[in-house]
Design a protein around this motif. Structure first.
Motif, PDB file in Angstrom:
ATOM      1  N   GLY A   1     -22.626  -2.082   1.222  1.00 37.07           N
ATOM      2  CA  GLY A   1     -21.818  -2.826   2.175  1.00 37.07           C
ATOM      3  C   GLY A   1     -20.845  -3.773   1.506  1.00 37.07           C
ATOM      4  O   GLY A   1     -20.229  -4.603   2.165  1.00 37.07           O
ATOM      5  N   THR A   2     -20.695  -3.654   0.179  1.00 33.07           N
ATOM      6  CA  THR A   2     -19.747  -4.526  -0.507  1.00 33.07           C
ATOM      7  C   THR A   2     -18.328  -4.194  -0.064  1.00 33.07           C
ATOM      8  O   THR A   2     -18.010  -3.058   0.273  1.00 33.07           O
ATOM      9  N   MET A   3     -17.498  -5.211  -0.058  1.00 33.48           N
ATOM     10  CA  MET A   3     -16.126  -5.063   0.410  1.00 33.48           C
ATOM     11  C   MET A   3     -15.156  -5.683  -0.559  1.00 33.48           C
ATOM     12  O   MET A   3     -15.490  -6.647  -1.251  1.00 33.48           O
ATOM     13  N   LEU A   4     -13.972  -5.117  -0.578  1.00 35.55           N
ATOM     14  CA  LEU A   4     -12.882  -5.773  -1.281  1.00 35.55           C
ATOM     15  C   LEU A   4     -12.412  -6.943  -0.424  1.00 35.55           C
ATOM     16  O   LEU A   4     -12.312  -6.816   0.805  1.00 35.55           O
ATOM     17  N   HIS A   5     -12.107  -8.060  -1.063  1.00 33.52           N
ATOM     18  CA  HIS A   5     -11.520  -9.180  -0.337  1.00 33.52           C
ATOM     19  C   HIS A   5     -10.160  -8.722   0.193  1.00 33.52           C
ATOM     20  O   HIS A   5      -9.474  -7.932  -0.468  1.00 33.52           O
ATOM     21  N   PRO A   6      -9.750  -9.172   1.369  1.00 34.01           N
ATOM     22  CA  PRO A   6      -8.460  -8.729   1.912  1.00 34.01           C
ATOM     23  C   PRO A   6      -7.286  -8.899   0.948  1.00 34.01           C
ATOM     24  O   PRO A   6      -6.394  -8.048   0.906  1.00 34.01           O
ATOM     25  N   ASP A   7      -7.283  -9.969   0.141  1.00 31.09           N
ATOM     26  CA  ASP A   7      -6.195 -10.159  -0.826  1.00 31.09           C
ATOM     27  C   ASP A   7      -6.214  -9.073  -1.901  1.00 31.09           C
ATOM     28  O   ASP A   7      -5.166  -8.570  -2.300  1.00 31.09           O
ATOM     29  N   GLU A   8      -7.399  -8.708  -2.372  1.00 30.94           N
ATOM     30  CA  GLU A   8      -7.525  -7.656  -3.384  1.00 30.94           C
ATOM     31  C   GLU A   8      -7.153  -6.299  -2.787  1.00 30.94           C
ATOM     32  O   GLU A   8      -6.462  -5.497  -3.422  1.00 30.94           O
ATOM     33  N   PHE A   9      -7.592  -6.059  -1.563  1.00 31.91           N
ATOM     34  CA  PHE A   9      -7.235  -4.808  -0.894  1.00 31.91           C
ATOM     35  C   PHE A   9      -5.721  -4.709  -0.729  1.00 31.91           C
ATOM     36  O   PHE A   9      -5.123  -3.661  -0.987  1.00 31.91           O
ATOM     37  N   ALA A  10      -5.095  -5.804  -0.326  1.00 36.15           N
ATOM     38  CA  ALA A  10      -3.634  -5.824  -0.172  1.00 36.15           C
ATOM     39  C   ALA A  10      -2.941  -5.582  -1.510  1.00 36.15           C
ATOM     40  O   ALA A  10      -1.943  -4.852  -1.579  1.00 36.15           O
ATOM     41  N   ALA A  11      -3.459  -6.164  -2.581  1.00 34.83           N
ATOM     42  CA  ALA A  11      -2.869  -5.956  -3.906  1.00 34.83           C
ATOM     43  C   ALA A  11      -2.963  -4.485  -4.313  1.00 34.83           C
ATOM     44  O   ALA A  11      -2.016  -3.912  -4.863  1.00 34.83           O
ATOM     45  N   ILE A  12      -4.094  -3.857  -4.030  1.00 32.20           N
ATOM     46  CA  ILE A  12      -4.274  -2.440  -4.353  1.00 32.20           C
ATOM     47  C   ILE A  12      -3.332  -1.577  -3.518  1.00 32.20           C
ATOM     48  O   ILE A  12      -2.697  -0.656  -4.043  1.00 32.20           O
ATOM     49  N   THR A  13      -3.229  -1.879  -2.226  1.00 25.03           N
ATOM     50  CA  THR A  13      -2.336  -1.072  -1.382  1.00 25.03           C
ATOM     51  C   THR A  13      -0.886  -1.260  -1.817  1.00 25.03           C
ATOM     52  O   THR A  13      -0.126  -0.290  -1.863  1.00 25.03           O
ATOM     53  N   ASP A  14      -0.493  -2.476  -2.166  1.00 28.12           N
ATOM     54  CA  ASP A  14       0.870  -2.720  -2.658  1.00 28.12           C
ATOM     55  C   ASP A  14       1.126  -1.951  -3.950  1.00 28.12           C
ATOM     56  O   ASP A  14       2.202  -1.384  -4.141  1.00 28.12           O
ATOM     57  N   TRP A  15       0.126  -1.935  -4.849  1.00 26.33           N
ATOM     58  CA  TRP A  15       0.264  -1.203  -6.111  1.00 26.33           C
ATOM     59  C   TRP A  15       0.446   0.287  -5.838  1.00 26.33           C
ATOM     60  O   TRP A  15       1.280   0.944  -6.470  1.00 26.33           O
ATOM     61  N   CYS A  16      -0.323   0.826  -4.909  1.00 27.57           N
ATOM     62  CA  CYS A  16      -0.202   2.249  -4.571  1.00 27.57           C
ATOM     63  C   CYS A  16       1.196   2.571  -4.061  1.00 27.57           C
ATOM     64  O   CYS A  16       1.811   3.553  -4.496  1.00 27.57           O
ATOM     65  N   VAL A  17       1.707   1.765  -3.155  1.00 26.08           N
ATOM     66  CA  VAL A  17       3.047   1.994  -2.613  1.00 26.08           C
ATOM     67  C   VAL A  17       4.087   1.900  -3.727  1.00 26.08           C
ATOM     68  O   VAL A  17       4.950   2.772  -3.859  1.00 26.08           O
ATOM     69  N   ALA A  18       3.991   0.873  -4.555  1.00 27.77           N
ATOM     70  CA  ALA A  18       4.972   0.669  -5.630  1.00 27.77           C
ATOM     71  C   ALA A  18       4.944   1.782  -6.667  1.00 27.77           C
ATOM     72  O   ALA A  18       5.965   2.080  -7.297  1.00 27.77           O
ATOM     73  N   ASN A  19       3.786   2.418  -6.865  1.00 22.57           N
ATOM     74  CA  ASN A  19       3.648   3.447  -7.899  1.00 22.57           C
ATOM     75  C   ASN A  19       3.603   4.871  -7.348  1.00 22.57           C
ATOM     76  O   ASN A  19       3.331   5.819  -8.086  1.00 22.57           O
ATOM     77  N   GLY A  20       3.861   5.018  -6.054  1.00 19.05           N
ATOM     78  CA  GLY A  20       3.884   6.346  -5.454  1.00 19.05           C
ATOM     79  C   GLY A  20       2.527   7.032  -5.450  1.00 19.05           C
ATOM     80  O   GLY A  20       2.434   8.252  -5.544  1.00 19.05           O
TER      81      GLY A  20
END
Length: 149
Positions: free
Chosen positions: A25-44
């Motif tokens: 049940g561990t979760m990424l903190h919303p800020d970390e999740f947002a950073a990962i999603t931003d990285w994915c978008v920026a790197n295709g």
């Protein structure tokens, strides 16, 4: 983490993130999740967000990738709605993937049985029951966290 993702050269074509994760049940903190999603978008990098455990979270606000451009979001009635084994779920995908996923799905199964569809629809009216079950999970989690050390 983004620090780990930045070490991968070249970047992967896709990244699967499951938050909350099974079985802890561990979760990424919303800020970390947002950073990962931003990285994915920026790197295709195509983000595939396994959100099957959404609803079963404590203490940290839940994050979703539903608004991330190009993301694939997978969810189901299995966990929060306690319908494990019924095989009723959904995906939110970019338009470009709709037809390929339809072709794949139609070769895996014809459709979800009518009874399962009716039960899934009725599950939306069971919020009180779902929260009671979630409370039981929370108590089990507390016992586990206290007992493991």
């Amino acid at each position: 983490t983004v620090a780990l993702l930045e070490k991968i050269d070249p970047p992967p074509d896709g990244l699967i993130v499951a938050t909350p994760g099974n079985p802890t049940g561990t979760m990424l903190h919303p800020d970390e999740f947002a950073a990962i999603t931003d990285w994915c978008v920026a790197n295709g990098v195509r983000l595939i967000s396994d959100e099957i455990y959404h609803g079963l979270h404590w203490g940290i606000p839940i994050s979703t990738a539903v608004r991330v451009p190009g993301a694939v979001v997978i969810n189901s009635f299995s966990k929060y709605f306690s319908m494990t084994g019924w095989r009723v779920g959904w995906m939110v995908v970019p338009e470009i993937l709709v037809r390929p996923i339809e072709r794949l799905q139609q070769n895996l199964s014809i459709s979800v049985p009518s009874l399962s569809q009716i039960a899934a629809e009725a599950a939306f009216d069971g919020a009180a029951e779902m929260e009671a079950i979630k409370h039981g999970y929370q108590e089990n989690r507390r016992i586990l966290i206290e007992g493991l050390p």
